[in-house]
Design an enzyme around this catalytic site. Structure first.
Site, PDB file in Angstrom:
ATOM      1  CG  HIS A 120      -1.917   1.074   1.265  1.00 18.23           C
ATOM      2  ND1 HIS A 120      -1.761   2.216   2.023  1.00 18.23           N
ATOM      3  CD2 HIS A 120      -3.088   1.202   0.600  1.00 18.23           C
ATOM      4  CE1 HIS A 120      -2.814   3.005   1.848  1.00 18.23           C
ATOM      5  NE2 HIS A 120      -3.638   2.417   0.981  1.00 18.23           N
ATOM      6  CB  SER A 323      -8.344 -12.709  -2.310  1.00 15.66           C
ATOM      7  OG  SER A 323      -8.562 -11.377  -2.693  1.00 15.66           O
TER       8      SER A 323
HETATM    9  C1  PLP Z   1      -3.145  -3.473   2.130  1.00 13.05           C
HETATM   10  C2  PLP Z   1      -3.529  -2.143   2.702  1.00 13.05           C
HETATM   11  N1  PLP Z   1      -2.796  -1.622   3.687  1.00 13.05           N
HETATM   12  C3  PLP Z   1      -3.098  -0.445   4.245  1.00 13.05           C
HETATM   13  C4  PLP Z   1      -4.172   0.279   3.825  1.00 13.05           C
HETATM   14  C5  PLP Z   1      -4.469   1.585   4.457  1.00 13.05           C
HETATM   15  O1  PLP Z   1      -5.565   1.426   5.302  1.00 13.05           O
HETATM   16  P1  PLP Z   1      -6.437   2.653   5.786  1.00 13.05           P
HETATM   17  O2  PLP Z   1      -7.075   3.232   4.568  1.00 13.05           O
HETATM   18  O3  PLP Z   1      -7.397   2.009   6.735  1.00 13.05           O
HETATM   19  O4  PLP Z   1      -5.518   3.595   6.460  1.00 13.05           O
HETATM   20  C6  PLP Z   1      -4.969  -0.210   2.796  1.00 13.05           C
HETATM   21  C7  PLP Z   1      -6.127   0.562   2.308  1.00 13.05           C
HETATM   22  O5  PLP Z   1      -6.691   0.327   1.290  1.00 13.05           O
HETATM   23  C8  PLP Z   1      -4.641  -1.458   2.222  1.00 13.05           C
HETATM   24  O6  PLP Z   1      -5.346  -1.965   1.205  1.00 13.05           O
END
Ligand code: PLP
Length: 378
Positions: A120, A323
């Site tokens: 992300h 998934s």
């Molecule tokens: C794999 C992953 N990690 C982290 C995040 C970030 O999460 P948040 O939007 O709750 O901060 C996301 C959001 O889409 C995600 O898909």
């Protein structure tokens, strides 16, 4: 003073917009099948969970008891004895990832954080904010980390205590990094398990894997040192939130005594949302384990339906094991905008969250994708 007529009208228009589009979402992982009506009465209070839910707090309007129960639930789910863990309700997956990376950096201040290209986008920001050395690792076509590239980059770095950021469900492809395999390769490279750190980012899948029959490795018993999960994704919440959980001995290292709040500070933010622990507590108590399993099974069934249906039309759609993210070739801008899809490079995805009780929205999208592919007759 009451709101002006104009301002009231503005709110009414926004209310109508929200009602109309309540279940619009098929492109992002936010579930909308929740009902927190019984908690609405708490909106009149300034609830603040500043500090540690395990300690006395001078600020009486806190929801610490609920937060403690939420964390206890997740400790059980992620297989770590409650008394050996510590975690809290965050503002979302990003904060939980930051917390995990912060702990790792405090444990191993000069180490490098390794994360895959499919991670992300917030993680690149976190390493900047925390000023952690980092290296980006290649990904496999399905979105998993390229294990050989990971190990060779770790070896080449000369790091004695690498920090591995493992995706337990990537954003775009829903791919799970195999933390068992990572540990085997690390052992073969000469690393003892206590010499490196694994943080698991389970933003969406953290609330899927505990409820499937054959999950990939994702727990503390499987080898993670900390984990972050979003609350507004699989669980569903009107306010973004999440949980993070780590080993207590690592959290104790960052704990600071603050006289102003008569408590210890160990969280990323000072004031913390006191309503979101109530929401999560409500959600976790609303379903029995068996009901949650059925809810997840329904989402997975819808995901497989989507893959099969796309394939019937010759469209190369696929998903990773366990998934609910279905990946397919990115349609034209007209189609992805119409359906508010998330796109990344040559891919788009559809996420079969729990508010999709039937296939109507999925069928509508597939029909548009198919029509989009057909040659236009002049
Ligand atoms: C794999 C992953 N990690 C982290 C995040 C970030 O999460 P948040 O939007 O709750 O901060 C996301 C959001 O889409 C995600 O898909």
């Amino acid at each position: 003073m009451p709101l002006s007529i104009d301002n009231q009208n503005k709110l009414d228009a926004f209310w109508a917009h929200c009602v109309k589009n309540q279940y619009f979402n098929i492109g992002y992982p936010e579930s909308a099948d929740f009902d927190y009506g019984s908690l609405e009465r708490f909106m009149r209070f300034s609830i603040n969970n500043c500090g540690d839910w395990g300690e006395y707090c001078n600020y009486l309007l806190n929801s610490f008891d609920f937060e403690k129960e939420v964390i206890k639930y997740f400790a059980q789910l992620y297989r770590i004895p409650f008394e050996e863990s510590w975690g809290y309700v965050t503002n979302g997956g990003t904060e939980g990832n930051m917390f995990g990376c912060y702990l790792a950096r405090e444990l191993y201040p000069d180490s490098t954080l390794f994360y895959s290209k499919d991670t992300h986008y917030s993680v690149a920001k976190i390493v900047k904010l925390l000023r952690i050395k980092s290296q980006v690792v290649e990904s496999l076509p399905n979105g998993e980390v390229d294990y050989q590239d990971l190990i060779s980059k770790i070896k080449r770095s000369g790091d004695e205590h690498p920090i591995i950021f493992a995706n337990l469900g990537t954003t775009v492809k829903g791919a799970m990094d195999d933390i068992k395999k990572i540990q085997e390769l690390m052992a073969a490279a000469g690393f003892a398990r206590q010499d490196y750190y694994i943080h698991g980012d389970a933003a969406l899948s953290g609330m899927i894997l505990p409820f499937v029959d054959n999950p990939q490795a994702f727990t503390f018993a499987d080898g993670i040192d900390s984990i972050s999960v979003s609350g507004h994704k699989m669980i569903g919440s009107p306010i973004p939130c999440g949980i993070t959980l780590a080993k207590k001995k690592n959290v104790d290292m960052i704990s600071v005594e603050i006289d102003y709040i008569a408590a210890h500070d160990k969280t990323i933010t000072g004031s913390r949302n006191g309503h979101t622990p109530l929401l999560l507590w409500h959600a976790l108590n609303y379903y029995t384990f068996e009901e949650q399993k059925q809810r997840i099974a329904h989402c997975l069934k819808m995901a497989q339906y989507t893959v099969d249906r796309f394939k019937q039309f010759g469209i190369d759609a696929w998903r990773n094991k366990n998934s609910i993210t279905v990946v397919f070739p990115c349609p034209t801008e007209r189609v992805w905008k119409k359906h508010c899809l998330a796109t990344s490079g040559k891919y788009a995805h559809l996420i079969t969250t729990a508010h999709h009780l039937d296939t109507s929205k999925i069928d509508e999208l597939i029909a548009d994708v198919v029509a989009d592919m057909e040659p236009v007759v002049a």
